[in-house]
Design a protein around this motif. Sequence first.
Motif, PDB file in Angstrom:
ATOM      1  N   UNK A 151       0.797  -1.231  -0.077  1.00 55.68           N
ATOM      2  CA  UNK A 151      -0.083  -0.092   0.082  1.00 55.68           C
ATOM      3  C   UNK A 151       0.775   1.101   0.067  1.00 55.68           C
ATOM      4  N   UNK A 152       1.792   1.364   0.620  1.00 51.98           N
ATOM      5  CA  UNK A 152       2.865   2.400   0.971  1.00 51.98           C
ATOM      6  C   UNK A 152       4.259   2.151   0.136  1.00 51.98           C
ATOM      7  N   UNK A 153       4.329   1.444  -0.863  1.00 53.55           N
ATOM      8  CA  UNK A 153       5.408   1.191  -1.721  1.00 53.55           C
ATOM      9  C   UNK A 153       6.337   0.213  -1.104  1.00 53.55           C
ATOM     10  N   UNK A 154       7.572   0.284  -1.616  1.00 57.86           N
ATOM     11  CA  UNK A 154       8.732  -0.544  -1.341  1.00 57.86           C
ATOM     12  C   UNK A 154      10.066   0.102  -1.217  1.00 57.86           C
ATOM     13  N   UNK A 244       0.060  11.361  -2.131  1.00 56.15           N
ATOM     14  CA  UNK A 244      -0.956  10.771  -2.385  1.00 56.15           C
ATOM     15  C   UNK A 244      -0.658   9.235  -2.862  1.00 56.15           C
ATOM     16  N   UNK A 245      -1.315   8.269  -2.164  1.00 58.04           N
ATOM     17  CA  UNK A 245      -1.341   7.055  -2.940  1.00 58.04           C
ATOM     18  C   UNK A 245      -1.634   6.809  -4.447  1.00 58.04           C
ATOM     19  N   UNK A 246      -0.936   6.230  -5.154  1.00 57.15           N
ATOM     20  CA  UNK A 246      -1.199   5.990  -6.556  1.00 57.15           C
ATOM     21  C   UNK A 246      -2.738   5.655  -6.869  1.00 57.15           C
ATOM     22  N   UNK A 274      -5.204   5.719   4.752  1.00 55.18           N
ATOM     23  CA  UNK A 274      -5.112   5.018   3.548  1.00 55.18           C
ATOM     24  C   UNK A 274      -5.467   3.457   4.167  1.00 55.18           C
ATOM     25  N   UNK A 275      -5.128   3.078   5.262  1.00 58.55           N
ATOM     26  CA  UNK A 275      -5.442   1.720   5.617  1.00 58.55           C
ATOM     27  C   UNK A 275      -6.703   1.517   6.303  1.00 58.55           C
TER      28      UNK A 275
END
Length: 358
Positions: A151-154, A244-246, A274-275
């Motif tokens: 959700x928040x990338x890597x 912002x989350x994509x 977001x969660x």
Amino acid sequence: MRISVPTIPIRATYPPAPYRTVQNATERVAEFLLPGNVAILTGAGVSVDSGIRAYRGHDGRYMNPNYKPIFYHQLMDESEAGYAYRQRYWLRSFLGWSMIRAAQPNPTHFGLAALQHAGVAPRLITQNVDGLHHQALNIPPGVKNQHILELHGSLHHVHCRHGHVVDRITFQRWLSEQNPEWQAFAEETERTGNKLRTNPDGDVAIEHLGTSYANFVVPQCPSCFLEGRMNSVHKPEIVFFGESIPDLVKKQSFRFVEEADRLLVVGTTLATYSAFRLLKRAVELGKPTLLLNVGPSRGDGVEQVERIDMASGLIITDVVKSVLGPKALVEPYRQMLASGVVKPPEDDTQPAEVSVAK
């Protein structure tokens, strides 16, 4: 521009979750999972047994009171002030990367991986950027997988502001070559065992060292240089505060929840919206929702959510054995359920004395 760091109440606003014994909690989570088609949402608490410290303690407070994240607009600012922010971010991340890279999946990662592999919980959404859910399924960190949504990338890839992407190991080498004094410091702390406090995003706390970030060099992007421009604006592929989350990730996260019959939330306070909105979506759709977490969370005030106040590592292996039944005794499940490190972070409330490059 005013952006705030998401928080949860310092003291629980709602009554605590009912007391449960380990056995009772194990039975209840197994019962919840047995119907199958479960979506799982995880947070920083899942990686604590791997040695990666969560942001918040059992009471919901930040465990590092000096925690001051860098916001997206600060990191991407091309001015002199923006470069200073990037010096701070990349120095701390440079020192913290070895901890993230060396971390290994713990029993919770392997237990959830077994549930995924067995089709009981085919979809997993994680707020974590450490890649440990991937490792538990023998998927290289940073590799996209249709069943695991970060959700928040890597942390395992870095890109410049013009879109050139490199793996984190390569970028770490660039940082090391440009900053030999800090490389020597990192090697010394590793040799002496004086590890720095590492946050879930790979950032480390170095306030107590009294050091300056001014001598840290953020490298230029080689691909940009070949294209005739200078550019030192680099960002790990994670979502920063204020970013912002994509849209594709957001839509996929909702789809994971909507395609499931129930939602299990593990090891998160749900402080980030977001969660939290995924839990809200599950409740709106009437899907049974169970929250397994230690201490208060943003989900405590949602009446339809069942809560169990317990660390997942205490029960997850027995939960999965109960759900899988005889299948737990055969490969690959037998090996999965016998795997996992348990090395929670040491108590470092009194930082170790170490020398530091000035």
